[in-house]
Motif scaffolding. Structure first.
Motif, mmCIF file in Angstrom:
data_model
loop_
_atom_site.group_PDB
_atom_site.id
_atom_site.type_symbol
_atom_site.label_atom_id
_atom_site.label_comp_id
_atom_site.label_asym_id
_atom_site.label_seq_id
_atom_site.Cartn_x
_atom_site.Cartn_y
_atom_site.Cartn_z
ATOM 1 N N ALA A 59 0.770 -0.963 0.098
ATOM 2 C CA ALA A 59 -0.203 0.311 -0.222
ATOM 3 C C ALA A 59 1.141 1.432 0.218
ATOM 4 O O ALA A 59 2.039 1.200 0.622
ATOM 5 C CB ALA A 59 -0.743 0.153 1.342
ATOM 6 N N THR A 60 0.548 2.396 -0.693
ATOM 7 C CA THR A 60 0.719 3.205 -0.601
ATOM 8 C C THR A 60 0.468 5.149 -0.601
ATOM 9 O O THR A 60 -0.787 4.140 -0.868
ATOM 10 C CB THR A 60 1.600 3.577 -1.871
ATOM 11 N N LEU A 61 0.792 5.636 0.168
ATOM 12 C CA LEU A 61 -0.263 6.720 0.595
ATOM 13 C C LEU A 61 0.720 8.289 0.401
ATOM 14 O O LEU A 61 2.189 7.995 0.544
ATOM 15 C CB LEU A 61 -0.722 6.779 2.049
ATOM 16 N N GLN A 62 0.012 9.498 -0.616
ATOM 17 C CA GLN A 62 0.723 10.260 -0.481
ATOM 18 C C GLN A 62 -0.086 11.547 -0.218
ATOM 19 O O GLN A 62 -1.027 11.665 -0.175
ATOM 20 C CB GLN A 62 0.765 10.347 -2.167
ATOM 21 N N GLY A 63 0.411 13.035 0.128
ATOM 22 C CA GLY A 63 0.059 13.576 0.330
ATOM 23 C C GLY A 63 0.999 14.387 1.817
ATOM 24 O O GLY A 63 2.241 14.238 2.313
ATOM 25 N N GLN A 64 0.430 15.381 2.700
ATOM 26 C CA GLN A 64 1.248 16.031 3.411
ATOM 27 C C GLN A 64 1.373 15.185 5.005
ATOM 28 O O GLN A 64 0.179 14.217 5.534
ATOM 29 C CB GLN A 64 0.270 17.135 4.216
ATOM 30 N N MET A 65 2.206 14.670 5.139
ATOM 31 C CA MET A 65 2.394 13.436 6.352
ATOM 32 C C MET A 65 3.717 13.514 7.421
ATOM 33 O O MET A 65 4.127 14.299 6.931
ATOM 34 C CB MET A 65 2.426 12.153 5.894
ATOM 35 N N PHE A 66 2.924 13.515 8.590
ATOM 36 C CA PHE A 66 4.438 14.145 9.314
ATOM 37 C C PHE A 66 4.759 15.283 9.445
ATOM 38 O O PHE A 66 5.844 15.262 9.456
ATOM 39 C CB PHE A 66 5.603 13.113 9.360
ATOM 40 N N GLY A 67 4.225 16.145 9.238
ATOM 41 C CA GLY A 67 4.987 18.323 9.258
ATOM 42 C C GLY A 67 5.734 17.995 8.189
ATOM 43 O O GLY A 67 6.261 19.226 7.799
ATOM 44 N N HIS A 68 5.549 17.345 6.888
ATOM 45 C CA HIS A 68 6.173 17.573 6.087
ATOM 46 C C HIS A 68 4.856 17.416 4.297
ATOM 47 O O HIS A 68 4.008 16.416 4.508
ATOM 48 C CB HIS A 68 7.375 16.535 5.699
ATOM 49 N N ASP A 69 5.363 18.806 3.146
ATOM 50 C CA ASP A 69 4.881 18.062 2.116
ATOM 51 C C ASP A 69 5.127 17.186 0.869
ATOM 52 O O ASP A 69 6.504 16.133 1.423
ATOM 53 C CB ASP A 69 4.489 19.580 1.647
ATOM 54 N N GLY A 70 4.449 16.633 0.225
ATOM 55 C CA GLY A 70 5.376 15.988 -0.675
ATOM 56 C C GLY A 70 5.841 13.986 0.117
ATOM 57 O O GLY A 70 6.785 13.855 -1.144
ATOM 58 N N VAL A 71 5.392 13.628 0.752
ATOM 59 C CA VAL A 71 5.361 12.326 0.941
ATOM 60 C C VAL A 71 4.858 11.276 0.687
ATOM 61 O O VAL A 71 3.624 11.335 0.059
ATOM 62 C CB VAL A 71 5.275 12.725 2.762
ATOM 63 N N THR A 72 5.336 10.112 0.390
ATOM 64 C CA THR A 72 5.095 8.887 -0.149
ATOM 65 C C THR A 72 5.325 8.140 0.708
ATOM 66 O O THR A 72 6.381 7.627 1.242
ATOM 67 C CB THR A 72 5.553 8.799 -1.420
ATOM 68 N N LEU A 73 4.516 7.609 1.162
ATOM 69 C CA LEU A 73 4.254 6.724 2.658
ATOM 70 C C LEU A 73 4.049 5.041 1.995
ATOM 71 O O LEU A 73 3.075 4.905 1.200
ATOM 72 C CB LEU A 73 3.411 6.742 3.174
ATOM 73 N N TRP A 74 4.993 4.405 2.307
ATOM 74 C CA TRP A 74 4.965 2.454 1.297
ATOM 75 C C TRP A 74 4.906 1.845 3.332
ATOM 76 O O TRP A 74 5.161 1.826 3.905
ATOM 77 C CB TRP A 74 6.300 2.542 1.139
ATOM 78 N N VAL A 75 4.155 0.730 2.915
ATOM 79 C CA VAL A 75 3.320 -0.878 3.717
ATOM 80 C C VAL A 75 3.857 -1.273 2.960
ATOM 81 O O VAL A 75 3.100 -1.968 1.391
ATOM 82 C CB VAL A 75 2.578 -0.272 4.660
ATOM 83 N N ALA A 76 5.114 -2.221 2.891
ATOM 84 C CA ALA A 76 5.302 -3.723 2.315
ATOM 85 C C ALA A 76 4.762 -5.331 2.989
ATOM 86 O O ALA A 76 6.103 -5.347 4.212
ATOM 87 C CB ALA A 76 6.369 -3.891 1.235
ATOM 88 N N GLN A 77 3.996 -5.475 2.853
ATOM 89 C CA GLN A 77 3.817 -6.698 4.337
ATOM 90 C C GLN A 77 3.994 -8.311 3.490
ATOM 91 O O GLN A 77 3.323 -8.518 1.952
ATOM 92 C CB GLN A 77 2.470 -6.517 4.692
ATOM 93 N N PHE A 78 4.576 -8.803 3.998
ATOM 94 C CA PHE A 78 5.393 -10.772 3.153
ATOM 95 C C PHE A 78 4.409 -11.161 4.697
ATOM 96 O O PHE A 78 4.571 -11.716 5.634
ATOM 97 C CB PHE A 78 6.564 -10.769 3.348
ATOM 98 N N GLY A 79 4.303 -12.595 3.777
ATOM 99 C CA GLY A 79 3.691 -13.792 4.650
ATOM 100 C C GLY A 79 3.668 -15.185 3.771
ATOM 101 O O GLY A 79 4.468 -15.549 2.691
ATOM 102 N N ARG A 80 3.372 -15.693 4.755
ATOM 103 C CA ARG A 80 3.422 -17.524 4.222
ATOM 104 C C ARG A 80 2.934 -18.320 4.969
ATOM 105 O O ARG A 80 3.066 -17.889 6.185
ATOM 106 C CB ARG A 80 4.858 -17.905 4.548
ATOM 107 N N ARG A 81 1.119 -18.635 4.871
ATOM 108 C CA ARG A 81 0.413 -19.574 5.428
ATOM 109 C C ARG A 81 0.474 -20.947 5.514
ATOM 110 O O ARG A 81 -0.067 -20.694 6.583
ATOM 111 C CB ARG A 81 -1.071 -18.972 4.467
ATOM 112 N N ARG A 82 1.036 -21.436 4.320
ATOM 113 C CA ARG A 82 1.819 -22.589 4.645
ATOM 114 C C ARG A 82 3.060 -22.786 4.952
ATOM 115 O O ARG A 82 3.541 -22.610 4.099
ATOM 116 C CB ARG A 82 0.554 -23.485 4.048
#
Length: 186
Positions: A163-186
């Motif tokens: 997932a990614t979100l963009q915008g003003q975050m953490f007191g800064h403009d022009g931020v791109t936030l990345w969340v990469a989640q990894f998994g294995r069920r079996r």
């Protein structure tokens, strides 16, 4: 001038007590000299990888191009992990950059999205301003951080959600936030 902040957690379903808990990933022993060619391959193979607006498709492509560069199998996109990643990104935007935003447990978004129980799961987080938030720059940062590198190049994973979100975050403009989640069920 931009800022790039990494953070990561990797854990087993049975043992999630420390934020830096990790598995010994065989891929982490691969020489880092291959990193530059892997990142060049991402930039040339993945449309949008050099811009912050490249989005999830560019990052998904980049993750698998990097893994391929190290002789690892591609990860499958997983809708459940995509939902979990988006839940985590929203909580981070509201409450701050951490694996436990808003006081929630690390496992909460995995549970809420329905990914658990799972054999193993983990995540990489990053945010950057302007060009530092591009997929290729974020992947480069993850490769230069031992914990992120272990997650990115782990043979344990079968699935990935991004997932990614963009915008003003953490007191800064022009931020791109990345969340990469990894998994294995079996």
């Amino acid at each position: 001038m931009g800022i790039l902040f990494p953070d990561r957690v990797m854990g087993l379903a049975q043992s999630l007590t420390a934020i830096v808990l990790g598995l010994a990933a065989p891929a982490a022993t691969v020489p880092q000299s291959t990193d530059a060619s892997a990142l060049q391959a991402v930039a040339s193979s993945c449309s949008g990888a050099t811009t912050p607006t490249g989005g999830v498709p560019a990052m998904f492509c980049g993750v698998n191009v990097v893994r391929h560069s190290y002789g690892l199998r591609a990860l499958r996109g997983n809708g459940t992990l995509n939902r979990s990643s988006l839940l985590k990104a929203g909580a981070i935007r509201r409450c701050g950059f951490t694996h436990t935003p808003c006081g929630m447990s690390f496992t909460r978004t995995f549970q809420s999205a329905g990914y658990l129980p799972a054999r193993a799961f983990g995540e990489n987080l990053a945010w950057g301003q302007a060009g530092l938030g591009s997929p290729v720059n974020t992947l480069g940062m993850w490769l230069n951080s031992p914990g992120h590198r272990a997650n990115l190049l782990s043979r344990t994973w079968r699935d990935v959600g991004i997932a990614t979100l963009q915008g003003q975050m953490f007191g800064h403009d022009g931020v791109t936030l990345w969340v990469a989640q990894f998994g294995r069920r079996r």
